[in-house]
Design a protein around this motif. Structure first.
Motif, mmCIF file in Angstrom:
data_model
loop_
_atom_site.group_PDB
_atom_site.id
_atom_site.type_symbol
_atom_site.label_atom_id
_atom_site.label_comp_id
_atom_site.label_asym_id
_atom_site.label_seq_id
_atom_site.Cartn_x
_atom_site.Cartn_y
_atom_site.Cartn_z
ATOM 1 N N TYR A 31 42.842 41.719 44.531
ATOM 2 C CA TYR A 31 41.945 42.778 44.101
ATOM 3 C C TYR A 31 42.707 44.083 43.861
ATOM 4 N N LEU A 169 32.240 45.972 46.480
ATOM 5 C CA LEU A 169 33.176 45.385 47.450
ATOM 6 C C LEU A 169 32.468 45.055 48.763
ATOM 7 N N ASP A 177 33.521 36.867 50.806
ATOM 8 C CA ASP A 177 34.593 36.933 49.808
ATOM 9 C C ASP A 177 34.440 35.815 48.771
ATOM 10 N N ARG A 184 37.764 36.550 39.238
ATOM 11 C CA ARG A 184 37.750 37.955 39.631
ATOM 12 C C ARG A 184 37.659 38.907 38.428
ATOM 13 N N LEU A 204 37.516 42.817 39.169
ATOM 14 C CA LEU A 204 37.840 43.194 40.545
ATOM 15 C C LEU A 204 39.328 43.437 40.746
ATOM 16 N N ARG A 205 40.143 43.046 39.795
ATOM 17 C CA ARG A 205 41.588 43.239 39.922
ATOM 18 C C ARG A 205 42.014 44.635 39.475
#
Length: 260
Positions: A31, A169, A177, A184, A204-205
């Motif tokens: 992430y 998050l 998770d 992601r 999300l990265r």
């Protein structure tokens, strides 16, 4: 000896293929690894907008306790046999109907759907002060604030949020998770905005996540994590795995007979 050499080569190729298929690049799963944080556009504030089906707890406070009693009614249930109160009395809550309205004591129908918390408090103060309550203090919270997290996560489901402040998050943490096979780079958030459902896609990265309009989630937001290609292929091929193994075993047996 030649047969054993062939078998050994076949086994090496097979194990190598499995090893390569199982390798996952860190760039695909870590992430917040890309981009820089745009501090000028990062905000730690969030805005709650009331919507139909929100269940509100509205508390009116003042120095004059008697004056606020009509606006802080208890919610009680009665036993039919004895006509007595059953259980402990709790504060009455107000459900926003499909028209965006609640029915509030003395004030009647109030349209608050589409308003923020601050706008609703201001409206109530204007209606209460000074006719009913002088200088009231008003607190409003959503009693049924929830989000939904589904798809390729460890614990998909609906989650009740007690304080209304939840980030994307936080939602992922609540769901245990993402699985390794979760995508992601293309997480979908579906949000009700007025009479329409709006879709947002987030990576999300990337640290650009912090400036996304869905970094702070709103009540009834739906978060969906897609399965990656390998997971989809695996799911579609699992039913044929035993057949492939049987065929491979048969082929090895035939090769063994031919070489002899």
């Amino acid at each position: 000896m030649k047969f054993f050499s062939i078998k050994r080569t076949f086994l090496v190729i097979f194990l190598t293929s499995i090893s390569l298929a199982s390798c996952v690049s860190n760039k695909k799963i870590a992430y917040l690894q890309f981009d820089e944080i745009d501090q000028e556009n990062v905000s730690n504030t969030y805005t709650t907008v009331f919507k139909p089906d929100d269940l509100l707890q509205i508390t009116i406070s003042s120095d004059n306790i008697e004056a606020v009693k009509p606006f802080n009614l208890p919610a009680v249930s009665f036993m039919a046999s004895t006509n007595t109160v059953a259980g402990r009395a709790q504060q009455l809550t107000y459900l926003i109907d499909s028209k965006g309205e609640i029915d509030f004591p003395l004030l009647g129908k109030l349209k608050i759907g589409g308003l923020t918390r601050e706008e609703t408090i201001k409206m109530l103060k204007n209606k209460l002060d000074p006719e009913y309550v002088k200088s009231p203090t008003i607190n409003i919270r959503i009693a049924n604030f929830k989000i939904n997290v589904n798809g390729d996560v460890k614990n998909p489901g609906s989650y009740i949020i007690p304080n209304e402040r939840v980030t994307i998050l936080d939602a992922i943490s609540l769901a245990g998770d993402l699985n390794i096979s979760g995508k992601r780079e293309n997480v979908l958030v579906i949000r009700e905005e007025g009479d329409i459902k709006k879709e947002y896609r987030i990576d999300l990265r990337s640290k650009k996540l912090y400036t996304s309009p869905v970094f702070y989630l709103q009540q009834n937001d739906n978060v969906y994590v897609e399965h990656n290609y390998a997971r989809i292929q695996s799911a579609s091929s699992n039913s044929n795995t035993s057949l492939f193994i049987s065929i491979a075993g048969t082929l090895i047996a035939i090769i063994s007979l031919i070489i002899r």
